[in-house]
Design a protein around this motif. Structure first.
Motif, PDB file in Angstrom:
ATOM      1  N   HIS A   3      -3.875  -2.442 -18.105  1.00 41.66           N
ATOM      2  CA  HIS A   3      -3.305  -3.061 -16.915  1.00 41.66           C
ATOM      3  C   HIS A   3      -2.874  -4.512 -17.184  1.00 41.66           C
ATOM      4  O   HIS A   3      -2.075  -5.063 -16.424  1.00 41.66           O
ATOM      5  CB  HIS A   3      -4.316  -3.071 -15.758  1.00 41.66           C
ATOM      6  CG  HIS A   3      -4.576  -1.723 -15.176  1.00 41.66           C
ATOM      7  ND1 HIS A   3      -5.422  -0.809 -15.757  1.00 41.66           N
ATOM      8  CD2 HIS A   3      -4.097  -1.128 -14.050  1.00 41.66           C
ATOM      9  CE1 HIS A   3      -5.462   0.278 -15.019  1.00 41.66           C
ATOM     10  NE2 HIS A   3      -4.663   0.111 -13.981  1.00 41.66           N
ATOM     11  N   PHE A   4      -3.429  -5.129 -18.224  1.00 42.27           N
ATOM     12  CA  PHE A   4      -3.219  -6.557 -18.454  1.00 42.27           C
ATOM     13  C   PHE A   4      -2.342  -6.856 -19.669  1.00 42.27           C
ATOM     14  O   PHE A   4      -1.462  -7.701 -19.610  1.00 42.27           O
ATOM     15  CB  PHE A   4      -4.567  -7.269 -18.632  1.00 42.27           C
ATOM     16  CG  PHE A   4      -5.424  -7.266 -17.405  1.00 42.27           C
ATOM     17  CD1 PHE A   4      -5.294  -8.254 -16.448  1.00 42.27           C
ATOM     18  CD2 PHE A   4      -6.362  -6.263 -17.206  1.00 42.27           C
ATOM     19  CE1 PHE A   4      -6.084  -8.250 -15.306  1.00 42.27           C
ATOM     20  CE2 PHE A   4      -7.153  -6.253 -16.063  1.00 42.27           C
ATOM     21  CZ  PHE A   4      -7.011  -7.241 -15.115  1.00 42.27           C
ATOM     22  N   LEU A   5      -2.613  -6.188 -20.789  1.00 43.41           N
ATOM     23  CA  LEU A   5      -1.944  -6.512 -22.041  1.00 43.41           C
ATOM     24  C   LEU A   5      -1.396  -5.250 -22.699  1.00 43.41           C
ATOM     25  O   LEU A   5      -1.869  -4.146 -22.453  1.00 43.41           O
ATOM     26  CB  LEU A   5      -2.931  -7.186 -23.013  1.00 43.41           C
ATOM     27  CG  LEU A   5      -3.527  -8.525 -22.578  1.00 43.41           C
ATOM     28  CD1 LEU A   5      -4.614  -8.936 -23.562  1.00 43.41           C
ATOM     29  CD2 LEU A   5      -2.452  -9.592 -22.484  1.00 43.41           C
ATOM     30  N   HIS A  73      -4.155  -2.823  -8.560  1.00 43.57           N
ATOM     31  CA  HIS A  73      -3.071  -1.990  -8.011  1.00 43.57           C
ATOM     32  C   HIS A  73      -1.693  -2.588  -8.263  1.00 43.57           C
ATOM     33  O   HIS A  73      -0.729  -1.850  -8.456  1.00 43.57           O
ATOM     34  CB  HIS A  73      -3.297  -1.745  -6.509  1.00 43.57           C
ATOM     35  CG  HIS A  73      -2.765  -2.823  -5.623  1.00 43.57           C
ATOM     36  ND1 HIS A  73      -3.481  -3.961  -5.323  1.00 43.57           N
ATOM     37  CD2 HIS A  73      -1.571  -2.947  -4.980  1.00 43.57           C
ATOM     38  CE1 HIS A  73      -2.763  -4.729  -4.524  1.00 43.57           C
ATOM     39  NE2 HIS A  73      -1.603  -4.155  -4.302  1.00 43.57           N
ATOM     40  N   SER A  74      -1.570  -3.909  -8.317  1.00 45.64           N
ATOM     41  CA  SER A  74      -0.272  -4.528  -8.573  1.00 45.64           C
ATOM     42  C   SER A  74       0.142  -4.383 -10.031  1.00 45.64           C
ATOM     43  O   SER A  74       1.312  -4.605 -10.375  1.00 45.64           O
ATOM     44  CB  SER A  74      -0.305  -6.012  -8.192  1.00 45.64           C
ATOM     45  OG  SER A  74      -1.249  -6.712  -8.983  1.00 45.64           O
ATOM     46  N   VAL A 118       0.018   2.188  -0.607  1.00 45.48           N
ATOM     47  CA  VAL A 118      -0.739   2.704   0.542  1.00 45.48           C
ATOM     48  C   VAL A 118      -2.223   2.753   0.223  1.00 45.48           C
ATOM     49  O   VAL A 118      -3.064   2.318   0.999  1.00 45.48           O
ATOM     50  CB  VAL A 118      -0.240   4.106   0.936  1.00 45.48           C
ATOM     51  CG1 VAL A 118      -1.147   4.714   1.998  1.00 45.48           C
ATOM     52  CG2 VAL A 118       1.192   4.028   1.452  1.00 45.48           C
ATOM     53  N   SER A 119      -2.552   3.252  -0.975  1.00 44.15           N
ATOM     54  CA  SER A 119      -3.954   3.342  -1.379  1.00 44.15           C
ATOM     55  C   SER A 119      -4.583   1.964  -1.442  1.00 44.15           C
ATOM     56  O   SER A 119      -5.728   1.768  -1.060  1.00 44.15           O
ATOM     57  CB  SER A 119      -4.049   4.027  -2.746  1.00 44.15           C
ATOM     58  OG  SER A 119      -5.373   4.037  -3.207  1.00 44.15           O
ATOM     59  N   LEU A 122      -5.455   0.639   2.114  1.00 48.17           N
ATOM     60  CA  LEU A 122      -6.603   1.314   2.714  1.00 48.17           C
ATOM     61  C   LEU A 122      -7.897   0.929   2.019  1.00 48.17           C
ATOM     62  O   LEU A 122      -8.905   0.677   2.671  1.00 48.17           O
ATOM     63  CB  LEU A 122      -6.415   2.837   2.645  1.00 48.17           C
ATOM     64  CG  LEU A 122      -5.222   3.383   3.432  1.00 48.17           C
ATOM     65  CD1 LEU A 122      -5.141   4.900   3.272  1.00 48.17           C
ATOM     66  CD2 LEU A 122      -5.331   3.032   4.908  1.00 48.17           C
ATOM     67  N   ASN A 123      -7.880   0.844   0.690  1.00 44.36           N
ATOM     68  CA  ASN A 123      -9.104   0.539  -0.032  1.00 44.36           C
ATOM     69  C   ASN A 123      -9.510  -0.915   0.107  1.00 44.36           C
ATOM     70  O   ASN A 123     -10.687  -1.226   0.121  1.00 44.36           O
ATOM     71  CB  ASN A 123      -8.942   0.902  -1.522  1.00 44.36           C
ATOM     72  CG  ASN A 123      -9.104   2.382  -1.758  1.00 44.36           C
ATOM     73  OD1 ASN A 123     -10.204   2.901  -1.773  1.00 44.36           O
ATOM     74  ND2 ASN A 123      -7.981   3.076  -1.905  1.00 44.36           N
ATOM     75  N   ILE A 124      -8.529  -1.815   0.210  1.00 40.85           N
ATOM     76  CA  ILE A 124      -8.867  -3.214   0.440  1.00 40.85           C
ATOM     77  C   ILE A 124      -9.561  -3.355   1.776  1.00 40.85           C
ATOM     78  O   ILE A 124     -10.548  -4.061   1.936  1.00 40.85           O
ATOM     79  CB  ILE A 124      -7.594  -4.083   0.383  1.00 40.85           C
ATOM     80  CG1 ILE A 124      -7.108  -4.184  -1.059  1.00 40.85           C
ATOM     81  CG2 ILE A 124      -7.860  -5.478   0.935  1.00 40.85           C
ATOM     82  CD1 ILE A 124      -5.773  -4.867  -1.213  1.00 40.85           C
TER      83      ILE A 124
END
Length: 209
Positions: A3-5, A73-74, A118-119, A122-124
């Motif tokens: 997700h990062f590198l 998520h982003s 959307v997920s 809702l999860n936040i």
């Protein structure tokens, strides 16, 4: 880390354990074949080295901790591109979670990016609700303590009505009012978040679709 590198991002792969054996026939001549048995080894990134690298990107990371959705998520699209470009051996130990995400998005009739947004919402909200519930429990304890203090101060003033006891009772009354106000605010906030989560739930698909 995906997700990062961009992997391998400096991580070194190490042979960890053997996988299944593979057998193939090599045709030496028209009348002779040679059987070749090959032992397959899974190459994995060292867990401690991977954790150290991840902590540099995500200092608050904890295994099975909170905040995964808000943090990742982003970055989902970036991670998915890396997954698609990586070598995927169906027999190798690892995660097929990206395939599951894509399948769920397809079932919902959405792109993976839309479904992840959307997920995330809702999860936040669910994470915030859990945090608020903990604060509500603490606020309820403070209300009980403040009420007990106020009743004690009221009793003292009733038995000995002097300036000191009067000030003490007034202060305890203020503590109780503030504690009740804090609890009321948290209960209202919980109700707003609960209604927001309900309103933002994705609509169910039509059975005819």
């Amino acid at each position: 880390m995906m997700h990062f590198l961009k992997l391998p991002c400096g991580l070194t792969a190490s042979v960890r354990f053997p996988g299944p054996t593979q057998t193939q026939l090599l045709k030496v001549s028209e009348s002779m074949e040679k059987e070749i048995i090959e032992q397959v080894y899974y190459k994995l990134f060292d867990p401690e080295e991977s954790l150290e690298a991840l902590m540099k990107q995500w200092p608050s990371y904890k295994k099975n901790g909170l905040g995964y959705v808000e943090e990742l998520h982003s970055k989902l699209s970036f991670a998915m591109v890396q997954y698609q470009n990586s070598d995927k051996d169906p027999d190798q130990i690892g995660s097929c979670f990206p395939e599951l995400l894509k399948a769920l998005a397809d079932i919902a009739g959405k792109t993976l990016e839309d479904a992840s947004e959307v997920s995330a919402v809702l999860n936040i909200d669910n994470t915030e609700l859990l945090a608020i519930e903990e604060k509500i429990a603490a606020a309820q304890n403070k209300v009980e303590q403040a009420r007990a203090g106020y009743l004690l101060a009221k009793s003292k003033r009733a038995s000995q009505n002097n300036n000191k006891n009067r000030v003490y009772e007034e202060n305890q009354a203020k503590f109780l009012k503030n504690a009740e106000g804090r609890l009321s605010y948290l209960l209202e906030l919980k109700e707003k978040l609960s209604s927001k989560t309900t309103q933002e739930e994705p609509p169910s698909r039509d059975n005819n679709d």
